[in-house]
Each structure stands twice: as structure tokens, then as C-alpha cells.
Design a protein around this motif. Sequence first.
Motif, PDB file in Angstrom:
ATOM      1  N   TYR A 135       0.808  -1.215   0.000  1.00 10.99           N
ATOM      2  CA  TYR A 135       0.000   0.000   0.000  1.00 10.99           C
ATOM      3  C   TYR A 135       0.836   1.259   0.000  1.00 10.99           C
ATOM      4  O   TYR A 135       0.319   2.349  -0.253  1.00 10.99           O
ATOM      5  CB  TYR A 135      -1.019  -0.028   1.157  1.00 10.99           C
ATOM      6  N   PHE A 175       1.131   6.802  -5.436  1.00 13.26           N
ATOM      7  CA  PHE A 175       0.604   7.293  -6.708  1.00 13.26           C
ATOM      8  C   PHE A 175      -0.718   8.024  -6.536  1.00 13.26           C
ATOM      9  O   PHE A 175      -1.051   8.885  -7.329  1.00 13.26           O
ATOM     10  CB  PHE A 175       0.587   6.229  -7.808  1.00 13.26           C
ATOM     11  N   VAL A 196      -4.913  -7.244  -2.959  1.00 13.36           N
ATOM     12  CA  VAL A 196      -5.369  -8.463  -2.283  1.00 13.36           C
ATOM     13  C   VAL A 196      -6.711  -8.146  -1.656  1.00 13.36           C
ATOM     14  O   VAL A 196      -6.872  -7.092  -1.049  1.00 13.36           O
ATOM     15  CB  VAL A 196      -4.352  -8.921  -1.230  1.00 13.36           C
TER      16      VAL A 196
END
Lengths: 208, 612
Positions: free
Chosen positions: B366, B372, B435
Motif C-alpha cells: 500500500y 501514486f 489483495v
Amino acid sequence: MTTTHAEPMNGGLPHEPEKATAEGRNKVLAFWLFLGGEAVLFGTLFATFLALRNQTNEGPAANDLFHLPLVAAATFLLLVSSLTSVFAIQAMHRNRPALLRNWLLVTVVLGLGFLGLEIYEFSQYVGLEKFGMTTSAFSSAFYTLVGFHGAHVAFGILWISLLIGQLAYKGLTTVTAPKIYVSAMYWHFIDVVWVFIFTVVYLLGKVG
Amino acid sequence: MDWITTVDHKKIAILYLWAGGLFFGIGGIEALLIRWQLIKPMNDFVDAQTFNELITMHGTTMIFLGVMPIIFALMNAVIPLQIGARDVAFPFLNALGFWTFLFGGLLLNLSWMMGGAPDAGWTSYTPLSGTAYSGTHGVDFYTIGLQIAGLGTLIGGINFLATIITMRAPGMSFMRMPMFAWTTFITSAIILFAFPAITVGLVLLTFDRILGANFFVPGGGGSPVLWQHIFWIFGHPEVYILILPAFGIISEVIPTFARKRLFGYSSMVFATILIAFLGFMVWAHHMFTTGLGPVANALFAVSTMLIAVPTGIKIFNWLFTLWGGSVRFATPNLFASGFIPTFTMGGVTGVMLASAPADFQFHDTYFVVAHFHYVIVGGLVMGLFAGLHYWWPKMFGRMLSETLGKWTFWTFITGFHLTFFVQHFLGLMGMQRRVFTYLPNQHFDTLNLVSTIGAGLMGIGTLVFLTNIIVTSKKPPDAGDDPWEDGRTLEWSIPSPPPEYNFKQTPLVRGLDAFWKEKTAGNKGMAPAEPIGSIHMPSATPLPFIMSVGIFIAGLGFMFSRDHFGSALVSFLFNNYIVTGLGLLITFGAMLMRSLYDDHGWHIEPGELEGR
Ligand code: HEM
Ligand SMILES: [Cu+2]
């Protein structure tokens, strides 16, 4: 190759009719830009081919397949067609529409000859050598790169043929001239790409 | 009908805005669903397959169908005005670019209804995106939908390049061009050199999936890493396609509201060019962990870090512009000022990720997601909000409500930091990206809850913005030519919204910040560069729309060319490429019409101009 509006007129048509109007100049500029993009497109295809050219997956390799005399003949046709398209543009600059049409026709015929040889070549590989799109990574890269170029040739033939038709019914004007000029730029471009294909795919395939 | 046939850049801008806004909304809903799934450990709100589809479509939609079109909306609305032009160089192509984008986007989103969305991530890494792991048509929707939409982007890029090169008003040299025009110019150049690479990548992946080619299939000799190279050779420059226009917007908004000229204009120009150039050299920083080896990793790490230099120059120039200015914090400037620290934080984590050894730790956690989003949401989306609030009066002739604007800003930025700041720590603690759930008691629980609450707050901020739009559209038009009163560039010298022909007389540009210069010299408006005369306009046409419909049909036809349908006739039509051919026929037919019937356009005569 400077262009101004004040150049000698030639039977009502300016000396470089493709650049006589703002629209024409824009078209030529944009086409140069477009060719820049096309260069990246073929560059990526070449890179892919180079990365995969030895991955034959136990199928035929370049050395087993390529028949240089055939490819040389195709190359010759395409190179000459580039020359004839130069003659066409020269005829356009001298305001000789009939001559222009004839050189364009010759260009198209030579292009068709090239395409015919390529189709024959592909059908040989598929038929005799059992070398198809799915055979190996090499075959996929080969057919995609060379086929993309072939599709460009086919598009060019269609395009120039339609322009010959337009020339017949609209004549050579400052509207048709940029189209013809741009199509000739395109034709040179695919010719240059072919020179690279001939070297990278065929010659390199034969020797290394 | 008017909207389908228009070739007016100002209307195309509005089309881009609505369509981009729609997709942005869809992507936002997908984001909220993802966050809802992650709100607590072992949640079963969605299953793993749906989760994969959600993250894939969220990323893909946001980047290609949400923010890019909104950027194009602003470019279309503003660029011809800023450079003193009556239109773009190719109005017909401009419309075509919009319609191919829209139909590409529609095709991509049809996947939700037609048997499963793409599920291999927005990067579609092979072999995950190959038929072996992704058996539905999902990835085909991705490859073909993006191909069609990408065509529109490429067309738009070429159009803006030609427009900026050839259509600038007399006196506007390149070094007198507004920064937003500069960043549009450079962005378009990046599009021109980056998009053909992804075009090829998508073709190769399509061939692998539909024609059984072996580009990325190891069993046939292909190379999955090749996909990554092709994708990121496009993908990293894509990041600059997104952020440079935001830089341009910030460089317009800050000087206007600081009532000062942009500090270091020429260094801004050169920093932009340098960033674009370096952007093409660093793609492999996304591939440190694929095993390129230490030498390649070191080279790409260093070249990546180099980009911090021109970016730093920009940040300092903005700060120096604000410094000592008589700053007014109207909504656009709130967003612009909020942009600076937020984007800087994204930049700092970027340098951290660029350190190859550290990236082995951060990769696919993460931390990357936080990085980003700081750049794309904290940078670009904030920039877009700044630009939309700033140019809204010019586009629609109405001022957005300042009160609601400030509410939008504060809810959005608070929500944003709540959502993504904590994700840095989630990443450092080892929470993996992509996930669909996580185990309890790994210290992930609270931070994920916080993150989801933040996402909800951002959603509320967006709703406030929508309310603002609706409320504003009900008001009578109230925006003057120069509604912020301190406009510096040419777009503020003409009415809001501008007449169809933009400028009655092409303006004469006498310096940087052309309009400001005239105002400070005590002139009422721009000096004209030509006498009033008849103005040539391009005619409206449905052909761009029809051509895009044709491509859309051809794409669907090709995609299903290997399928068997219940009806023998339908199978026959698809399996023999008849549907594909039909689509192409429509497109080529429209192209033929376009080339046979010369469009001479029409003229607006001086009398009509005076009548207003
Ligand atoms: C506005 C609120 C947003 C929220 C709450 C949000 C949330 C998320 C979440 C939870 C993920 C999944 C991360 C993972 O499991 O890998 C994600 C992925 C992603 N987001 Fe966002 N996002 C938002 C806006 C945006 C915007 C505006 C963009 C781009 C313009 C964007 C681009 C992406 C991309 C590219 C991915 C990666 C998808 C992938 O891994 O394939 N997001 N986002
Ligand atoms: Cu990158």
C-alpha cells in the motif's frame, strides 16, 4: 524549399500547390507529426521482433525460411515505386495533371506487385513450412511486424487509387494537391520502414 | 443532434467534460466499493474475482476515461482562446478524437454487463492477462476498448501540436505563450511518442488472446517481461501526460490570484521540457523486482531521481510567485495552493521508491498505492478542480458558488489525506496491494477503517461540487469577460462564454501575459491585428460520430470472432468476421464521404458581428 505566396503561378496553380493554403500547410505539418508517431509504432514492433527472433519454439527458424531472391525482388519493386512517387510530385509541381496521374498509376501497380509477392511468400510459409501465427514467438513477431507493414502498403494503395479517382473528377487544385503530397510522404515512409525490415528481418535472419 | 455534429472546440470541451465526469463517477463508485470491502478484516462484501475486476476497472477508468478526458476538456476549452486562435487546426479531427474516446470507453464498460470485466490490474501484466489466467472476455474489452479510446487521444495530441505550432496570434512567440499552453504542447508531444507504444502492446496482447500468438506466452517462446517493458515505456510517460497539464493549470491560477507574474517563467518552460525528456528514460523503475540486474537498476534509479531537480524548480517558482504577492484565496487558488504541499509529498515518496533496494521492500504494498494517489489525486485531481473552478465562468458564463467551492475544497482535501496518508504506514507494515482481504490483528484494522472513512469524505466533497454545478446552472449568467478581475491571458479579453468565432478580430500580442500587459498600460482591451472581416467557420458534421460507431462495431465483432452463440446465424456472422467487416465498412465509408465532399465551411459576415 522556402514557400511564399508570391511564387510564380503556373497556369493558375501556385508552384507548390500543397502549401498554398493554410489548411494545406497544416495538413503537411500534422502528417509529419503523425509519421513521428508511426516511427514509434514500428520502433516498438522492431524491438519486439529483435527480442523474440530466436524464440522459434522448435519451429522453423529464419534461416530455414527466407528466400532472399524473392524478397530482393519485392524490395526492388517497392524502392522503384518510391522513385515513381517522386516523379509524380515533380509532375504536380509542374502542373501536369495527366503526367501526375500516370506516375501515380505506376506507383500503385508497383505497390500491388510488392503486395502480391508478399502474399505469395506468406502462403508458402504457411503451406509448405507449417509456419503460422501460432507456431512460435518468432513467427508471431515476424507476421505481426511484416504484416503490419503489408497492411500499410495495402492502405497506401487504396488511398492513392482513390486520389487518382479524385484527380479525375476534381482536377489538380489547392484542395487535392495537399492530399496527394501527403500520400507521397506516407509512401516514402513505408518504403523506409521496408528498408529496415529487409535488413533487420531478412538479412540478419540469413546471416545470424 | 447539435451536440453530435458539433466541431466547435468549446462544445467539444463540454462533451469531454460530461463524458469524463461520468466515467470519473463510475471510477469513484468502484473506489468506494473497494474501500468498503477493505473496511474490516476478512470482509466478504465482494468475492476475490469481483475485487480484481473492481481494482482493474477503477484504475483503468480513472486514468484513461476519467482524468485524461477532463484534461482534454480544459485544453479544448482554453487553448485556442489562450493563443488567440479562432479554432483548433483540425476541427473535424477534434470531434473524431472525442467520439473514439467515448465509444472506446463505452466498450470497456460494457464488460460489466457482458460476462465479466477485465481482472488483471490496470497494468494487465502477462501471463495474468493471458487466456490461461483470465478466461473471460474481460481483458479483450480492455485491449480493444483502450485501443479505440487511445486512437482518440493520439488524434487529440496531434491536433493540439499543430494548433499551437501554427495558430498562435501575431506577436505570440513561443516564449510569450501562457504556461498552460506550454504544458499542453509538451503533453501532446509526449502523447505522440508514448501512445503508439501502447498501441502496439495492446495489439500484441490481443493477438495472443484472440489469434493464439505467442508474444507473452513462455511456453511458445514468448516473454512476459517484454509486456512490462512495452507497457511502462508508455506507462511512465503517461504519468507526465497526466501531471504536466496540472502544472500548467497551477501556473495560470497562482499568478492570477497572487496578482504577480509567474516567477521564473523561462525556467518553468525548460523544466517542463526536461521533465518530458527524462520521462522517457526511466520506465524500468517499475521493474526493479523483475530481475533486470544491479547495473540496470542503478541506472534507472539515478535517472528517476534526476527528475526531482526540474520538478523542484517548479515547486520553488510557485512558492516565489506567492511570496510577497497580494494573494486572494478564491476557490481555484485554494486548490492550487493545496496542490503544492500534497504533490510535494507524492514526489518525496517517489524518490523513496526510486531507490531500487528500498523498492524491493515497498513493491506491491500500500506504500505504492499511497504514493501514486498522492501524485494523481493530490496532484492532478486537485489541479483539475483548480482549473475547473477557474475556467468555469469562461466556459459557461456563470460563476460557481464560492461558498460551496470552499466546502468542496475542505471536505475533499481532508478526506484525501485521511484516505491515503495512513496507507503509507499500512504499506510499511506489509499490507499487500491488490489483495481482496487481510487477516485481523496485524495492526491493519484501524488504519483501514480510517482510510475508508476518508474515502467517504472525498465522495461527499465530489457531491458538493456536483451540487455547486447544478445550483449554478439554475442561476442567470453572471460572469463578465474577466470575472476574476485579475486575468492575465487572452481568454479573459473576450466575453464569457465566448462567441462561436472566439475573437472578432485576432488580437495583437505585445508581451507575456498579453491581456495583463494591456490592462496595466491603461488600454481597454487587446489591440487588433486585423481589420474586421468575414470569418470562416467549419461546418458541423455527423461523420466523426459515424466513424466511431463503425470502429466500435468492428471492435466488438473482432472480440467475439472465436465465440459460439446460441444462434447459428449469429455465430456465422461473428466467426467469419462479417460483423468486423461491417463496422470497418461504416468507418471507411464515412472516411470516403469526408474525402469526396470538400467541406468549404461557411462565413460569418462583418454585419452579423456588429449586430451583437
Ligand atoms: C477518489 C478516491 C479514490 C479512492 C478512494 C481510491 C482508492 C483506491 C484503492 C483502494 C485502490 C486499490 C489498491 C489495490 O488494492 O491495489 C486503488 C487503486 C488504483 N487507483 Fe485509486 N482511488 C481513488 C481515486 C483514484 C484516481 C483519481 C485515480 C487516477 C486518476 C486512481 C488510480 C488508481 C490506480 C491506477 C490504481 C491501481 C489499480 C491496480 O492496481 O490495477 N485512483 N484506488
Ligand atoms: Cu514511472
